[in-house]
Design a protein around this motif. Structure first.
Motif, PDB file in Angstrom:
ATOM      1  N   UNK A 151     -39.657  24.043   7.837  1.00 28.01           N
ATOM      2  CA  UNK A 151     -39.676  23.621   6.440  1.00 28.01           C
ATOM      3  C   UNK A 151     -41.086  23.295   5.955  1.00 28.01           C
ATOM      4  N   UNK A 152     -41.829  22.534   6.730  1.00 31.99           N
ATOM      5  CA  UNK A 152     -43.178  22.133   6.312  1.00 31.99           C
ATOM      6  C   UNK A 152     -44.076  23.341   6.117  1.00 31.99           C
ATOM      7  N   UNK A 153     -44.029  24.297   7.054  1.00 31.41           N
ATOM      8  CA  UNK A 153     -44.949  25.434   6.996  1.00 31.41           C
ATOM      9  C   UNK A 153     -44.630  26.409   5.869  1.00 31.41           C
ATOM     10  N   UNK A 154     -43.411  26.362   5.342  1.00 29.61           N
ATOM     11  CA  UNK A 154     -43.102  27.258   4.219  1.00 29.61           C
ATOM     12  C   UNK A 154     -43.202  26.541   2.867  1.00 29.61           C
ATOM     13  N   UNK A 155     -43.729  25.315   2.894  1.00 30.03           N
ATOM     14  CA  UNK A 155     -43.978  24.627   1.628  1.00 30.03           C
ATOM     15  C   UNK A 155     -43.208  23.342   1.424  1.00 30.03           C
ATOM     16  N   UNK A 156     -42.610  22.818   2.492  1.00 31.83           N
ATOM     17  CA  UNK A 156     -41.801  21.614   2.360  1.00 31.83           C
ATOM     18  C   UNK A 156     -42.597  20.358   2.073  1.00 31.83           C
ATOM     19  N   UNK A 157     -41.944  19.405   1.450  1.00 36.03           N
ATOM     20  CA  UNK A 157     -42.550  18.116   1.129  1.00 36.03           C
ATOM     21  C   UNK A 157     -41.955  17.024   2.012  1.00 36.03           C
ATOM     22  N   UNK A 158     -42.722  15.965   2.282  1.00 35.49           N
ATOM     23  CA  UNK A 158     -42.214  14.890   3.150  1.00 35.49           C
ATOM     24  C   UNK A 158     -40.984  14.203   2.566  1.00 35.49           C
ATOM     25  N   UNK A 159     -40.107  13.782   3.469  1.00 32.72           N
ATOM     26  CA  UNK A 159     -38.933  13.006   3.073  1.00 32.72           C
ATOM     27  C   UNK A 159     -38.592  12.047   4.206  1.00 32.72           C
ATOM     28  N   UNK A 160     -38.247  10.839   3.851  1.00 32.86           N
ATOM     29  CA  UNK A 160     -37.782   9.848   4.819  1.00 32.86           C
ATOM     30  C   UNK A 160     -36.356   9.464   4.459  1.00 32.86           C
ATOM     31  N   UNK A 161     -35.489   9.511   5.441  1.00 29.97           N
ATOM     32  CA  UNK A 161     -34.093   9.186   5.195  1.00 29.97           C
ATOM     33  C   UNK A 161     -33.844   7.692   5.395  1.00 29.97           C
ATOM     34  N   UNK A 162     -32.817   7.197   4.749  1.00 26.99           N
ATOM     35  CA  UNK A 162     -32.383   5.813   4.907  1.00 26.99           C
ATOM     36  C   UNK A 162     -30.889   5.824   5.213  1.00 26.99           C
ATOM     37  N   UNK A 163     -30.589   6.214   6.438  1.00 27.36           N
ATOM     38  CA  UNK A 163     -29.183   6.358   6.814  1.00 27.36           C
ATOM     39  C   UNK A 163     -28.610   5.034   7.317  1.00 27.36           C
ATOM     40  N   UNK A 164     -27.389   4.766   6.930  1.00 24.41           N
ATOM     41  CA  UNK A 164     -26.656   3.597   7.425  1.00 24.41           C
ATOM     42  C   UNK A 164     -25.160   3.726   7.178  1.00 24.41           C
ATOM     43  N   UNK A 165     -24.738   4.893   6.728  1.00 24.66           N
ATOM     44  CA  UNK A 165     -23.356   5.059   6.286  1.00 24.66           C
ATOM     45  C   UNK A 165     -22.353   4.776   7.406  1.00 24.66           C
ATOM     46  N   UNK A 166     -22.621   5.272   8.602  1.00 22.10           N
ATOM     47  CA  UNK A 166     -21.666   5.088   9.695  1.00 22.10           C
ATOM     48  C   UNK A 166     -21.549   3.618  10.096  1.00 22.10           C
ATOM     49  N   UNK A 167     -22.665   2.957  10.265  1.00 22.19           N
ATOM     50  CA  UNK A 167     -22.610   1.558  10.696  1.00 22.19           C
ATOM     51  C   UNK A 167     -22.068   0.641   9.603  1.00 22.19           C
ATOM     52  N   UNK A 168     -22.248   1.036   8.339  1.00 20.21           N
ATOM     53  CA  UNK A 168     -21.741   0.233   7.232  1.00 20.21           C
ATOM     54  C   UNK A 168     -20.262   0.510   6.938  1.00 20.21           C
ATOM     55  N   UNK A 169     -19.765   1.628   7.450  1.00 21.72           N
ATOM     56  CA  UNK A 169     -18.369   2.008   7.169  1.00 21.72           C
ATOM     57  C   UNK A 169     -17.626   2.423   8.440  1.00 21.72           C
ATOM     58  N   UNK A 170     -17.626   1.563   9.451  1.00 18.85           N
ATOM     59  CA  UNK A 170     -16.975   1.939  10.716  1.00 18.85           C
ATOM     60  C   UNK A 170     -15.474   2.204  10.579  1.00 18.85           C
ATOM     61  N   UNK A 171     -14.874   1.632   9.539  1.00 22.11           N
ATOM     62  CA  UNK A 171     -13.436   1.823   9.341  1.00 22.11           C
ATOM     63  C   UNK A 171     -13.083   3.261   8.984  1.00 22.11           C
ATOM     64  N   UNK A 172     -14.090   4.050   8.577  1.00 21.72           N
ATOM     65  CA  UNK A 172     -13.849   5.447   8.217  1.00 21.72           C
ATOM     66  C   UNK A 172     -13.912   6.388   9.420  1.00 21.72           C
ATOM     67  N   UNK A 173     -14.281   5.848  10.573  1.00 20.17           N
ATOM     68  CA  UNK A 173     -14.461   6.665  11.775  1.00 20.17           C
ATOM     69  C   UNK A 173     -13.520   6.180  12.869  1.00 20.17           C
ATOM     70  N   UNK A 174     -12.662   7.065  13.300  1.00 28.16           N
ATOM     71  CA  UNK A 174     -11.627   6.718  14.272  1.00 28.16           C
ATOM     72  C   UNK A 174     -12.186   5.997  15.487  1.00 28.16           C
ATOM     73  N   UNK A 175     -13.249   6.529  16.075  1.00 26.73           N
ATOM     74  CA  UNK A 175     -13.774   5.966  17.326  1.00 26.73           C
ATOM     75  C   UNK A 175     -14.539   4.664  17.106  1.00 26.73           C
ATOM     76  N   UNK A 176     -15.163   4.486  15.952  1.00 28.11           N
ATOM     77  CA  UNK A 176     -15.838   3.226  15.663  1.00 28.11           C
ATOM     78  C   UNK A 176     -14.817   2.133  15.345  1.00 28.11           C
TER      79      UNK A 176
END
Length: 284
Positions: A151-176
């Motif tokens: 992605x970077x070499x073909x012209x991509x721009x930096x992005x930082x993710x802010x993931x927390x969906x799984x830990x904030x919503x364990x009730x949506x995941x059978x195993x959690x």
């Protein structure tokens, strides 16, 4: 001696039952049919991107099926050729293509490749060993030497993710939900993802770099959904019109298909998609 034989027989039966829960005879047959197709088409001699695209097309019209990996109480390698979501479509196709390029065409070979791709370090320990967030999938499979993020070499721009969906919503995941002790490990994984920098092509710039995307590249669509990183994945396919289209398993009630629009048009049509990450399978 008799008791020992009975124990061995019991272990064999238990193993067979366990395996029956995660794949069927039909899955074995479907896998072998793809390898037969590859041999007939001499696909092993083609670039791996072309192999990925051709194998992916054999799944066109396969029904979308959600939650296919959540069918067991413990983490196991689940294989389902009859119903696919976007990630299992990509993983299954990529695994088959890697087997074909290595001339490894047994069902066991396929299982080994799929496990390598789907799991952290290629090992199944528990639910947290699966690569749940696709940005984590990218990171680990890059480190394994299976893919390159171009992605970077073909012209991509930096992005930082802010993931927390799984830990904030364990009730949506059978195993959690049934194993709350896994949530802390998921949180650690989320923190690791959030500490990394990735690159993406914003949706309004995809058309400018489309010529740099190759047939068979793996495509991840970034999302505006809070707490998530990637909203959808699929495979780039170069069509007769010379443009790159998107092959994917789109949604419940639909089937594996190739987008009518070019990939830039497809991404723009869905509001939550913000851009793409382009991954290229390494040649074997």
């Amino acid at each position: 001696m008799k008791n020992y034989s009975q124990i061995i027989l019991l272990i064999f039966i238990v193993v067979q039952i366990t395996f029956a829960q995660v794949f069927s005879d039909k899955d074995i047959s479907e896998c072998k049919s793809r390898f037969t197709f590859a041999i007939e088409k001499n696909l092993s001699q083609k670039p791996i991107g072309d192999v990925i695209a051709e194998v992916g097309k054999t799944f066109l019209n396969t029904p979308y099926e959600a939650h296919t990996l959540e069918v067991t109480d413990t983490e196991q390698l689940v294989i389902n050729f009859s119903g696919l979501d976007c990630t299992t479509f990509l993983e299954t196709t990529f695994s088959l293509a890697r087997c074909i390029k290595q001339n490894k065409t047994s069902f066991e070979d396929f299982r080994n490749e799929l496990q390598l791709i789907r799991y952290r370090d290629g090992k199944i320990n528990d639910y947290t060993s699966r690569l749940h967030y696709f940005s984590d999938w990218i990171y680990h499979n890059t480190n394994k030497g299976l893919i390159k993020d171009v992605t970077k070499e073909i012209g991509g721009k930096p992005i930082n993710f802010k993931v927390n969906f799984m830990s904030e919503n364990p009730h949506l995941y059978k195993h959690l939900k049934s194993n709350p002790e896994f949530v802390n490990e998921i949180k650690k994984q989320e923190q690791e993802i959030n500490s990394r920098q990735y690159h993406y092509i914003p949706e309004n710039e995809i058309a400018k770099v489309e010529s740099k995307i190759r047939n068979g590249d793996l495509i991840a669509l970034t999302t505006s959904d809070k707490g998530l990183d990637i909203g959808h994945v699929g495979i780039a396919v170069k069509m007769a019109d010379g443009k790159i289209h998107f092959m994917h398993a789109p949604m419940v009630g639909s089937k594996v298909q190739i987008s009518e629009d070019s990939i830039s048009g497809y991404v723009k049509k869905i509001k939550k998609h913000t851009g793409i990450i382009v991954l290229r399978a390494n040649e074997i």
